[in-house]
Design an enzyme around this catalytic site. Structure first.
Site, PDB file in Angstrom:
ATOM      1  N   ARG A 211     -63.206 -17.137  86.497  1.00 29.54           N
ATOM      2  CA  ARG A 211     -63.920 -18.291  87.072  1.00 29.54           C
ATOM      3  C   ARG A 211     -63.133 -18.840  88.260  1.00 29.54           C
ATOM      4  O   ARG A 211     -63.699 -19.211  89.283  1.00 29.54           O
ATOM      5  CB  ARG A 211     -64.109 -19.378  86.003  1.00 29.54           C
ATOM      6  CG  ARG A 211     -65.121 -19.006  84.941  1.00 29.54           C
ATOM      7  CD  ARG A 211     -65.439 -20.175  84.022  1.00 29.54           C
ATOM      8  NE  ARG A 211     -64.464 -20.370  82.971  1.00 29.54           N
ATOM      9  CZ  ARG A 211     -64.534 -19.829  81.757  1.00 29.54           C
ATOM     10  NH1 ARG A 211     -65.549 -19.045  81.441  1.00 29.54           N
ATOM     11  NH2 ARG A 211     -63.608 -20.063  80.860  1.00 29.54           N
ATOM     12  N   PHE A 227     -75.989 -13.973  83.561  1.00 34.30           N
ATOM     13  CA  PHE A 227     -75.432 -14.229  82.223  1.00 34.30           C
ATOM     14  C   PHE A 227     -74.543 -15.475  82.306  1.00 34.30           C
ATOM     15  O   PHE A 227     -73.360 -15.448  81.960  1.00 34.30           O
ATOM     16  CB  PHE A 227     -74.620 -13.030  81.721  1.00 34.30           C
ATOM     17  CG  PHE A 227     -75.356 -11.716  81.775  1.00 34.30           C
ATOM     18  CD1 PHE A 227     -76.261 -11.375  80.769  1.00 34.30           C
ATOM     19  CD2 PHE A 227     -75.172 -10.825  82.826  1.00 34.30           C
ATOM     20  CE1 PHE A 227     -76.939 -10.159  80.814  1.00 34.30           C
ATOM     21  CE2 PHE A 227     -75.844  -9.616  82.871  1.00 34.30           C
ATOM     22  CZ  PHE A 227     -76.731  -9.276  81.870  1.00 34.30           C
ATOM     23  N   ASP A 249     -79.862 -17.078  82.626  1.00 35.36           N
ATOM     24  CA  ASP A 249     -79.500 -16.829  81.218  1.00 35.36           C
ATOM     25  C   ASP A 249     -80.770 -16.916  80.364  1.00 35.36           C
ATOM     26  O   ASP A 249     -81.693 -17.651  80.699  1.00 35.36           O
ATOM     27  CB  ASP A 249     -78.458 -17.835  80.719  1.00 35.36           C
ATOM     28  CG  ASP A 249     -77.674 -17.310  79.527  1.00 35.36           C
ATOM     29  OD1 ASP A 249     -76.512 -16.880  79.710  1.00 35.36           O
ATOM     30  OD2 ASP A 249     -78.227 -17.313  78.399  1.00 35.36           O
ATOM     31  N   ASN A 276     -84.352 -19.325  83.452  1.00 34.34           N
ATOM     32  CA  ASN A 276     -84.319 -18.919  82.051  1.00 34.34           C
ATOM     33  C   ASN A 276     -85.096 -17.616  81.889  1.00 34.34           C
ATOM     34  O   ASN A 276     -86.287 -17.618  81.590  1.00 34.34           O
ATOM     35  CB  ASN A 276     -84.918 -20.039  81.189  1.00 34.34           C
ATOM     36  CG  ASN A 276     -84.892 -19.693  79.706  1.00 34.34           C
ATOM     37  OD1 ASN A 276     -84.347 -18.658  79.304  1.00 34.34           O
ATOM     38  ND2 ASN A 276     -85.483 -20.531  78.895  1.00 34.34           N
ATOM     39  N   ASP A 299     -71.659 -10.989  84.238  1.00 34.59           N
ATOM     40  CA  ASP A 299     -70.769 -11.156  83.079  1.00 34.59           C
ATOM     41  C   ASP A 299     -71.565 -10.971  81.788  1.00 34.59           C
ATOM     42  O   ASP A 299     -71.772 -11.929  81.037  1.00 34.59           O
ATOM     43  CB  ASP A 299     -70.113 -12.547  83.137  1.00 34.59           C
ATOM     44  CG  ASP A 299     -69.095 -12.732  82.027  1.00 34.59           C
ATOM     45  OD1 ASP A 299     -68.597 -11.725  81.486  1.00 34.59           O
ATOM     46  OD2 ASP A 299     -68.802 -13.898  81.696  1.00 34.59           O
ATOM     47  N   CYS A 339     -66.762  -6.736  78.705  1.00 37.54           N
ATOM     48  CA  CYS A 339     -65.905  -7.250  77.621  1.00 37.54           C
ATOM     49  C   CYS A 339     -65.941  -6.302  76.425  1.00 37.54           C
ATOM     50  O   CYS A 339     -65.604  -6.686  75.317  1.00 37.54           O
ATOM     51  CB  CYS A 339     -66.313  -8.666  77.232  1.00 37.54           C
ATOM     52  SG  CYS A 339     -67.993  -8.794  76.641  1.00 37.54           S
TER      53      CYS A 339
HETATM   54  N1  SAH Z   1     -70.188 -16.093  82.096  1.00 40.27           N
HETATM   55  C1  SAH Z   1     -70.205 -16.920  80.918  1.00 40.27           C
HETATM   56  C2  SAH Z   1     -70.235 -16.127  79.637  1.00 40.27           C
HETATM   57  C3  SAH Z   1     -71.388 -15.152  79.513  1.00 40.27           C
HETATM   58  S1  SAH Z   1     -71.695 -14.694  77.889  1.00 40.27           S
HETATM   59  C4  SAH Z   1     -69.022 -17.881  80.962  1.00 40.27           C
HETATM   60  O1  SAH Z   1     -68.091 -17.691  81.754  1.00 40.27           O
HETATM   61  O2  SAH Z   1     -69.012 -18.822  80.172  1.00 40.27           O
HETATM   62  C5  SAH Z   1     -73.182 -13.817  77.984  1.00 40.27           C
HETATM   63  C6  SAH Z   1     -74.428 -14.653  78.189  1.00 40.27           C
HETATM   64  O3  SAH Z   1     -75.499 -13.743  78.436  1.00 40.27           O
HETATM   65  C7  SAH Z   1     -74.903 -15.491  77.020  1.00 40.27           C
HETATM   66  O4  SAH Z   1     -75.041 -16.813  77.448  1.00 40.27           O
HETATM   67  C8  SAH Z   1     -76.287 -14.930  76.623  1.00 40.27           C
HETATM   68  O5  SAH Z   1     -77.224 -15.949  76.300  1.00 40.27           O
HETATM   69  C9  SAH Z   1     -76.702 -14.257  77.884  1.00 40.27           C
HETATM   70  N2  SAH Z   1     -77.597 -13.099  77.789  1.00 40.27           N
HETATM   71  C10 SAH Z   1     -77.525 -12.042  76.941  1.00 40.27           C
HETATM   72  N3  SAH Z   1     -78.442 -11.106  77.266  1.00 40.27           N
HETATM   73  C11 SAH Z   1     -79.116 -11.571  78.349  1.00 40.27           C
HETATM   74  C12 SAH Z   1     -80.161 -11.055  79.170  1.00 40.27           C
HETATM   75  N4  SAH Z   1     -80.696  -9.855  78.927  1.00 40.27           N
HETATM   76  N5  SAH Z   1     -80.572 -11.789  80.205  1.00 40.27           N
HETATM   77  C13 SAH Z   1     -80.019 -13.006  80.469  1.00 40.27           C
HETATM   78  N6  SAH Z   1     -79.028 -13.537  79.736  1.00 40.27           N
HETATM   79  C14 SAH Z   1     -78.578 -12.833  78.689  1.00 40.27           C
END
Ligand code: SAH
Length: 396
Positions: A211, A227, A249, A276, A299, A339
């Site tokens: 970040r 994400f 997300d 969304n 991410d 990850c």
């Molecule tokens: N970048 C964030 C962490 C991401 S975790 C941070 O730094 O805090 C992964 C996220 O992806 C979660 O919030 C989950 O809701 C979302 N997610 C999972 N699959 C998804 C998809 N197909 N499309 C959009 N969001 C998704």
């Protein structure tokens, strides 16, 4: 008298290297009575003492080692010692005026297999993933409260891997009046963590340095934050002077929290859009519309659960990175992450390089990112390295 696990011939090598796992196939037999989570001694096929660990009869990882020191017994003092050592390390890493949330215990990497403890200001969130960790809950909490007398403890052991250990998911306060939402500061930013229902223990502490990197690269940029979860990459980017950020997300509660985070940091809400939607869908439609950004952040959640799913996951990573690159303006940046511990850094880089070829782009890797310092990697346990990131300049 505790029970003793006798290893099959030639199966002591990993323990001599202080790797903390003993697989079921390495054990010849177990002498004495031993229940789930009990501590047992481990000896080689000739009877030489190797270490002491916790018994997980339901798991393929049958024993998780607590210690390789014969004089160390698994009591309150043991947990105080381990947590104190981990705490000292974190105290060297952080200035609490700037960052007051960190991973205090990163399981095997801090000598406590199956135990995760995340500190969010005055609250500790505990996650116990193995039979041994579960068995010693009281000692662990006792030790934690002894070292951090002001701390309130909340347990978030609601993870599927517990089922492999024959344990039920569990969520419970372990102190009185634990708040559900905890305000923390990270690199001077205000963040509200939902410890009761947020992902993992509430927040992705491991991405702290990534970040910060996003902030460094964000000046005057339009940013697509895929994400986004609770939009903290977006806050950093705006703080770094970004012109606009789009958070994508599938979780509406996460996006609502992202809006709250803008307010909490006095950032201009006009400069941030919440979408969304499924990222895969959004990226495909941006490609069709030829919509591009100066910086794209990818991410995603973990795609790989097992070795068997690695190939499918590799395709998923390639696909998303290809579309992610299409969304980068010529000369712009892609910040891309994996990850999945089972995916090596080499393989990840190869997948991103292949994605560039498929997208008809050229990439230059200008920085490598990874899990923050409070998620250390123990030399004897390289599996502890899981989070990888690449900052790439993308050109035609
Ligand atoms: N970048 C964030 C962490 C991401 S975790 C941070 O730094 O805090 C992964 C996220 O992806 C979660 O919030 C989950 O809701 C979302 N997610 C999972 N699959 C998804 C998809 N197909 N499309 C959009 N969001 C998704």
């Amino acid at each position: 008298m505790s029970a003793t696990a006798i290893l099959a011939p030639q199966r002591e090598k990993s323990l001599l290297r202080r790797h903390p796992w003993v697989f079921a196939s390495a054990i010849d037999n177990i002498k004495g009575r031993c229940n789930k989570g009990d501590t047992l001694d481990v000896v080689d096929s000739k009877g030489k003492w190797l270490g002491r660990g916790a018994y997980s009869p339901d798991s393929q990882i049958r024993i998780r080692m607590w210690t390789f020191d014969k004089n160390e017994s698994i009591d309150n003092v043991f947990f105080v010692r381990r947590i104190e050592q981990a705490l000292r390390l974190r105290q060297r890493i952080f200035d609490p005026r700037n960052t007051n949330a960190y991973r205090l215990i990163a399981s095997e990497s801090d000598g406590l297999p199956g135990v995760t403890i995340d500190i969010y200001a005055q609250v500790a969130v505990l996650q116990l993933l193995s039979a041994g960790a579960d068995k010693h809950r009281d000692k662990i909490v006792w030790a934690l409260k002894k070292l951090l007398p002001e701390i309130k403890v909340f347990e978030r052991s609601d993870v599927d891997v517990r089922l492999k250990e024959g344990l039920e998911p569990l969520v419970q306060p372990l102190s009185e009046n634990v708040p559900e939402n905890v305000d923390i500061i990270e690199n001077g930013l205000n963040i509200r963590v939902d410890i009761a229902t947020g992902h993992k223990t509430g927040f992705y502490l491991d991405q702290r340095d990534s970040r910060f990197a996003a902030m460094r690269y964000a000046k005057n940029a339009t940013v697509l934050n895929c994400f986004s979860y609770t939009g903290t990459f977006a806050c950093y980017a705006l703080k770094g002077g970004a012109n606009h950020v789009t958070n994508v997300d599938v979780s509406q509660p996460a996006l609502d929290r992202a809006t709250e985070h803008l307010k909490m940091n006095q950032l201009d809400e006009q400069k941030c859009t919440m979408v969304n939607e499924d990222v895969f869908k959004v990226l495909r439609s941006y490609h069709k519309e030829e919509k591009q950004f100066d910086m794209v952040i990818l991410d995603p959640p973990k795609f790989v659960d097992s070795k068997a799913s690695l190939n499918r996951a590799a395709r998923g990573y390639k696909d998303i990175n290809m579309y992610g690159m299409h969304a980068v303006k010529p000369g712009g940046l892609l910040l891309t992450f994996s990850c999945s511990g089972l995916m090596s850094a080499d393989l990840f880089q190869k997948i991103v390089a292949d994605a560039a070829l498929d997208a008809g782009k050229s990439i230059k890797i200008i920085e490598r990112l990874g899990q923050a310092a409070d998620h250390p990697v123990l030399g004897a346990f390289p599996e502890g390295y899981y989070l990888k990131g690449l900052v790439c300049e993308v050109t035609e």
